[in-house]
Enzyme design. Structure first.
Site, short mmCIF file in Angstrom:
data_model
loop_
_atom_site.label_atom_id
_atom_site.label_comp_id
_atom_site.label_asym_id
_atom_site.label_seq_id
_atom_site.Cartn_x
_atom_site.Cartn_y
_atom_site.Cartn_z
N GLY A 135 18.42 -0.43 -19.71
CA GLY A 135 19.59 -0.78 -20.66
C GLY A 135 19.79 -2.11 -19.67
O GLY A 135 21.18 -2.13 -19.03
N SER A 136 18.64 -3.01 -19.41
CA SER A 136 19.36 -3.65 -18.04
C SER A 136 20.76 -4.84 -18.89
O SER A 136 21.18 -5.12 -18.50
CB SER A 136 17.93 -5.09 -17.96
OG SER A 136 17.63 -5.59 -19.21
N ARG A 182 16.23 1.91 -32.84
CA ARG A 182 15.63 2.79 -33.63
C ARG A 182 16.54 1.04 -34.68
O ARG A 182 17.66 0.42 -34.66
CB ARG A 182 17.03 2.76 -33.76
CG ARG A 182 17.20 4.61 -32.69
CD ARG A 182 15.90 5.69 -33.80
NE ARG A 182 16.73 6.17 -34.88
CZ ARG A 182 15.76 7.18 -35.16
NH1 ARG A 182 14.57 7.27 -34.81
NH2 ARG A 182 16.79 7.77 -36.61
N HIS A 210 18.36 -9.57 -30.34
CA HIS A 210 16.73 -9.96 -29.94
C HIS A 210 16.01 -10.64 -29.30
O HIS A 210 15.73 -11.94 -29.29
CB HIS A 210 15.88 -10.24 -31.81
CG HIS A 210 14.81 -9.73 -32.07
ND1 HIS A 210 14.07 -8.58 -31.93
CD2 HIS A 210 14.13 -10.85 -32.46
CE1 HIS A 210 12.98 -8.84 -33.14
NE2 HIS A 210 12.66 -10.03 -33.16
N ASP A 263 16.88 -7.52 -38.67
CA ASP A 263 16.70 -8.64 -37.03
C ASP A 263 17.08 -10.09 -38.22
O ASP A 263 16.12 -11.40 -38.17
CB ASP A 263 15.22 -8.97 -37.61
CG ASP A 263 14.88 -8.03 -36.01
OD1 ASP A 263 13.30 -7.27 -35.77
OD2 ASP A 263 15.99 -6.89 -35.49
#
Ligand code: GRF
Length: 203
Positions: free
Chosen positions: A11-12, A90, A108, A144
């Protein structure tokens, strides 16, 4: 501006978002951090900072629709203005995406439309591109593919490996997503009739 952040791992990007809201005293609040696995490192980090956290484990559900429905119901508890996918690994069902249409954002690790899908840094190195980066975009049912909000670029260096390139991209991800969160908090992001993103005050 009420934000819910979805993660799958360390989770950066979520951490960068939490820190930017705090450091810039943005008119926003992180209402919850939700992960699709209880062991996601980012959940402990968020919990330690007093943020509401939930784990909705996809392994606990029979299929994608049941998982997505459970996830959506937990998100709705917090009534977010936006749902931010940040390292969320997911693929979400079209009905989930429709339910949060216009409020669902993802990051992304490539310059979309180049290199959708996974292993984007390997794809970039294989193609020999000289510039690579990240894209923050609205999520649509096509993976995406949604309207682009912001991008960040990094140079590809001769001896780059997927790992060194990923590390360089990750630094830029944190900057780009933090900028987008500031714009969201300031109410400066909108979609025009051509489904193109407009950010007030930015050309
Ligand atoms: C990052 O490398 C990012 O490219 C992608 O997921 C990976 C993990 O991100 N979105 P994070 O550190 O969990 O935010």
């Amino acid at each position: 501006c009420r934000l819910v952040v979805l993660i799958s791992g360390r989770g950066s990007n979520m951490q960068a978002i939490v820190n930017t809201v705090r450091d810039h005293a943005l008119p926003a609040q992180i209402c919850a951090v939700i992960a699709n696995k209880a062991e996601a490192g980012g959940l402990a980090w968020a919990r330690d900072r007093g943020l509401p956290v939930h784990a909705v484990a996809h392994r606990d559900y029979a299929n994608r629709v049941e998982f997505d429905t459970a996830l959506a119901n937990v998100i709705d508890i917090h009534q977010p203005d936006y749902v931010l996918l940040a390292g969320f690994m997911r693929v979400l069902t079209p009905s989930f995406v429709e339910r949060f249409n216009g409020r669902l954002i993802n990051i992304h690790p490539s310059l979309l439309p180049a290199f959708p899908g996974l292993h984007t840094h390997q794809q970039a190195l294989a193609m020999g591109v000289q510039w690579h980066g990240c894209t923050v975009h609205f999520v649509t049912p096509v993976l995406d593919h949604g309207p682009i909000i912001a991008q960040g670029i990094v140079p590809v260096i001769a001896d780059d490996t997927p790992e060194t390139l990923a590390g360089r991209v990750l630094q830029v991800e944190h900057k780009v997503y933090s900028n987008v969160v500031r714009w969201l908090a300031e109410g400066r992001i909108s979609l025009n009739s051509m489904q193109r993103v407009q950010v007030q005050g930015i050309a």
